[in-house]
Write a protein that holds these residues in place. Structure first.
Motif, mmCIF file in Angstrom:
data_model
loop_
_atom_site.group_PDB
_atom_site.id
_atom_site.type_symbol
_atom_site.label_atom_id
_atom_site.label_comp_id
_atom_site.label_asym_id
_atom_site.label_seq_id
_atom_site.Cartn_x
_atom_site.Cartn_y
_atom_site.Cartn_z
ATOM 1 N N SER A 1 21.532 -41.197 -91.531
ATOM 2 C CA SER A 1 22.391 -41.626 -91.323
ATOM 3 C C SER A 1 22.323 -42.488 -89.315
ATOM 4 O O SER A 1 22.066 -42.007 -88.732
ATOM 5 C CB SER A 1 23.686 -40.775 -91.878
ATOM 6 O OG SER A 1 24.234 -40.405 -90.782
ATOM 7 N N GLU A 2 22.824 -43.716 -89.954
ATOM 8 C CA GLU A 2 23.108 -44.831 -88.482
ATOM 9 C C GLU A 2 24.009 -45.282 -88.564
ATOM 10 O O GLU A 2 25.235 -45.544 -89.918
ATOM 11 C CB GLU A 2 22.259 -45.903 -89.247
ATOM 12 C CG GLU A 2 20.314 -45.845 -89.297
ATOM 13 C CD GLU A 2 19.918 -46.833 -89.372
ATOM 14 O OE1 GLU A 2 20.524 -47.550 -88.470
ATOM 15 O OE2 GLU A 2 18.434 -46.949 -89.627
ATOM 16 N N VAL A 3 24.700 -45.022 -87.579
ATOM 17 C CA VAL A 3 26.015 -45.056 -86.655
ATOM 18 C C VAL A 3 25.659 -46.028 -85.451
ATOM 19 O O VAL A 3 24.831 -46.124 -84.831
ATOM 20 C CB VAL A 3 26.772 -44.243 -86.976
ATOM 21 C CG1 VAL A 3 27.095 -42.594 -87.578
ATOM 22 C CG2 VAL A 3 25.785 -43.125 -85.389
ATOM 23 N N LEU A 4 27.772 -47.006 -85.259
ATOM 24 C CA LEU A 4 27.385 -47.276 -84.174
ATOM 25 C C LEU A 4 28.180 -47.097 -83.318
ATOM 26 O O LEU A 4 29.927 -46.641 -83.784
ATOM 27 C CB LEU A 4 27.935 -49.041 -84.599
ATOM 28 C CG LEU A 4 26.494 -49.599 -85.094
ATOM 29 C CD1 LEU A 4 26.695 -51.116 -84.886
ATOM 30 C CD2 LEU A 4 25.013 -50.046 -84.393
ATOM 31 N N ALA A 5 28.340 -46.820 -82.024
ATOM 32 C CA ALA A 5 29.347 -46.206 -81.496
ATOM 33 C C ALA A 5 29.242 -46.959 -79.944
ATOM 34 O O ALA A 5 27.929 -47.085 -79.247
ATOM 35 C CB ALA A 5 29.099 -44.715 -81.217
ATOM 36 N N PHE A 6 30.111 -46.703 -78.900
ATOM 37 C CA PHE A 6 29.836 -46.754 -77.612
ATOM 38 C C PHE A 6 29.798 -45.570 -76.989
ATOM 39 O O PHE A 6 30.300 -44.475 -77.140
ATOM 40 C CB PHE A 6 31.383 -47.757 -77.300
ATOM 41 C CG PHE A 6 31.653 -49.499 -77.759
ATOM 42 C CD1 PHE A 6 30.637 -50.276 -77.028
ATOM 43 C CD2 PHE A 6 32.915 -49.344 -78.726
ATOM 44 C CE1 PHE A 6 31.373 -51.517 -77.853
ATOM 45 C CE2 PHE A 6 33.052 -50.452 -78.853
ATOM 46 C CZ PHE A 6 32.658 -52.032 -78.353
ATOM 47 N N GLN A 7 28.866 -46.115 -75.795
ATOM 48 C CA GLN A 7 28.495 -45.117 -74.922
ATOM 49 C C GLN A 7 29.704 -44.317 -74.091
ATOM 50 O O GLN A 7 29.374 -43.088 -74.245
ATOM 51 C CB GLN A 7 27.563 -45.644 -74.100
ATOM 52 C CG GLN A 7 26.666 -44.290 -73.278
ATOM 53 C CD GLN A 7 25.860 -45.043 -72.558
ATOM 54 O OE1 GLN A 7 25.664 -46.331 -71.969
ATOM 55 N NE2 GLN A 7 24.760 -44.460 -71.564
ATOM 56 N N ASP A 8 30.481 -44.984 -73.839
ATOM 57 C CA ASP A 8 31.177 -44.258 -72.933
ATOM 58 C C ASP A 8 31.943 -42.993 -73.820
ATOM 59 O O ASP A 8 32.686 -42.203 -72.958
ATOM 60 C CB ASP A 8 32.617 -45.103 -72.487
ATOM 61 C CG ASP A 8 33.167 -46.405 -72.823
ATOM 62 O OD1 ASP A 8 32.405 -46.292 -73.613
ATOM 63 O OD2 ASP A 8 34.185 -47.153 -72.619
ATOM 64 N N ASP A 9 32.505 -43.721 -75.453
ATOM 65 C CA ASP A 9 32.800 -43.105 -75.957
ATOM 66 C C ASP A 9 32.019 -41.414 -76.353
ATOM 67 O O ASP A 9 33.032 -40.381 -76.600
ATOM 68 C CB ASP A 9 33.552 -43.697 -77.486
ATOM 69 C CG ASP A 9 34.482 -44.667 -77.338
ATOM 70 O OD1 ASP A 9 35.481 -44.799 -76.125
ATOM 71 O OD2 ASP A 9 34.441 -45.609 -77.956
ATOM 72 N N LEU A 10 30.721 -41.580 -76.403
ATOM 73 C CA LEU A 10 30.409 -40.775 -76.836
ATOM 74 C C LEU A 10 29.765 -39.579 -75.797
ATOM 75 O O LEU A 10 30.390 -38.628 -75.448
ATOM 76 C CB LEU A 10 28.745 -41.145 -76.998
ATOM 77 C CG LEU A 10 28.657 -42.084 -78.215
ATOM 78 C CD1 LEU A 10 26.921 -42.709 -78.360
ATOM 79 C CD2 LEU A 10 28.984 -41.207 -79.582
ATOM 80 N N LYS A 11 30.141 -40.305 -74.030
ATOM 81 C CA LYS A 11 30.223 -39.372 -73.025
ATOM 82 C C LYS A 11 32.056 -38.740 -73.195
ATOM 83 O O LYS A 11 31.853 -37.098 -73.080
ATOM 84 C CB LYS A 11 30.253 -40.304 -71.683
ATOM 85 C CG LYS A 11 29.206 -40.661 -71.982
ATOM 86 C CD LYS A 11 28.778 -41.368 -70.568
ATOM 87 C CE LYS A 11 27.642 -41.638 -70.260
ATOM 88 N NZ LYS A 11 27.898 -42.162 -68.512
ATOM 89 N N LYS A 12 32.738 -39.721 -73.259
ATOM 90 C CA LYS A 12 34.420 -38.273 -73.717
ATOM 91 C C LYS A 12 34.241 -37.688 -74.715
ATOM 92 O O LYS A 12 35.013 -36.428 -74.025
ATOM 93 C CB LYS A 12 35.282 -39.201 -73.587
ATOM 94 C CG LYS A 12 36.109 -40.698 -73.002
ATOM 95 C CD LYS A 12 36.536 -41.985 -73.458
ATOM 96 C CE LYS A 12 36.549 -42.684 -72.055
ATOM 97 N NZ LYS A 12 37.603 -43.923 -72.166
ATOM 98 N N SER A 13 33.544 -37.886 -75.443
ATOM 99 C CA SER A 13 33.562 -36.164 -76.771
ATOM 100 C C SER A 13 32.775 -35.943 -76.254
ATOM 101 O O SER A 13 32.194 -34.433 -77.164
ATOM 102 C CB SER A 13 33.423 -37.468 -78.263
ATOM 103 O OG SER A 13 31.728 -37.855 -78.035
ATOM 104 N N GLY A 14 31.634 -35.883 -75.073
ATOM 105 C CA GLY A 14 31.059 -34.379 -74.885
ATOM 106 C C GLY A 14 29.671 -34.919 -74.811
ATOM 107 O O GLY A 14 28.985 -34.272 -75.369
ATOM 108 N N ARG A 15 28.868 -36.116 -75.609
ATOM 109 C CA ARG A 15 27.558 -36.170 -76.221
ATOM 110 C C ARG A 15 27.074 -36.353 -74.852
ATOM 111 O O ARG A 15 27.478 -38.165 -74.648
ATOM 112 C CB ARG A 15 27.554 -37.475 -77.460
ATOM 113 C CG ARG A 15 28.600 -36.504 -78.106
ATOM 114 C CD ARG A 15 28.306 -37.248 -79.860
ATOM 115 N NE ARG A 15 26.981 -37.446 -80.230
ATOM 116 C CZ ARG A 15 27.151 -38.028 -81.264
ATOM 117 N NH1 ARG A 15 27.462 -38.607 -82.034
ATOM 118 N NH2 ARG A 15 25.639 -38.233 -82.064
#
Length: 284
Positions: free
Chosen positions: A240-254
């Protein structure tokens, strides 16, 4: 007052002077249009020259515009202007669009929005610009609940738009002013905690567009803030493919690094592509 407030006040004054200067010609032409609409097309200087004793001359007035203006405005009044909702985009459907439309109709009904729409349209026909606005207000003096209302703007000259807009609907404007002039006495009553306690000659000279001999301008200033964010296009391990902001991913630990290259993250996803975009974050 902090340096941040000083910077904001400087921005406000500069934007106001910029917008006022830019729209001056159109506003001056609008005043001429309104004189014709109200049956008084003669400039004061010309009328005075024709009133000199012994040299009196008539100032004839032929109403050649009101009938056409009334025809256009009355046709709009008969059409029952209203907001329409069309489902568009991911997750939208006819049912949710209908629910939103019903809520908007309720707001329009309680606001008597037809009068606001008709007034804005009439102003646009008469002088080329007109406005209505959406406000929020408390339901009652002893309540914290708020409701939306659509209200008229009786004087369209109290609105100044961002002149740098490129879109026809001004959806890309970065600031807007709504202002009014009140007497010095009323200003002190309405704003007793304001830092200014006197209106000196120096102040009126420095801020002549804001402070006059008998009145002071009170303005509401809305502006848009932006922030730069990196948007990532990610392909997950399941395909699957998703769109996400990089800073949001960092906040979630990714742990994702540069969004412009393909990297593996600890959740098993590949960053296919990324781009930096400017996003509206707030309006004040």
């Amino acid at each position: 007052m902090t340096a941040k407030h000083d910077e904001l006040l400087k921005e406000i004054r500069e934007n106001f002077d910029y917008a006022l200067t830019y729209w001056k010609k159109i506003r001056d032409e609008a005043q001429i249009d309104m004189r014709f609409i109200t049956g008084d097309p003669w400039p004061a200087k010309e009328r005075a020259a024709r009133s000199v004793r012994g040299q009196e001359r008539p100032c004839l007035v032929f109403d050649e515009s009101a009938q056409y203006v009334n025809q256009v405005v009355n046709e709009a009044r008969m059409q029952n202007l209203a907001v329409t909702v069309t489902p568009e985009g991911s997750g939208s459907n006819d049912k949710t669009a209908e629910l939103r439309a019903n809520k908007i109709r309720e707001i329009e009904y309680k606001s008597n929005a037809q009068s606001a729409y008709a007034k804005a349209y009439e102003d646009a026909v008469q002088r080329s610009y007109g406005f209505a606005k959406v406000i929020k207000r408390y339901v009652s003096p002893d309540s914290f609940d708020q409701e939306l209302r659509i209200v008229r703007i009786p004087n369209p000259d109290c609105i100044l738009l961002d002149p740098s807009c490129k879109e026809a609907d001004f959806s890309d404007m970065k600031f807007l002013f709504e202002f009014d002039r009140i007497s010095h006495k009323d200003f002190k009553k309405q704003y007793p905690d304001a830092e200014t306690t006197s209106f000196s000659t120096e102040m009126m000279a420095e801020h002549s567009s804001w402070v006059g001999e008998n009145d002071v301008m009170v303005a509401a200033y809305w502006y848009v803030e932006y922030e730069r964010r990196t948007l990532l296009h990610i392909q997950m391990a399941d395909g699957s493919e998703v769109l996400a902001f990089q800073d949001d991913l960092k906040k979630s630990g990714r742990n994702l690094s540069n969004g412009m290259v393909t990297v593996k993250d600890e959740m098993g996803g590949d960053v296919i592509e990324g781009r930096v975009k400017r996003k509206r974050v707030s309006e004040t």
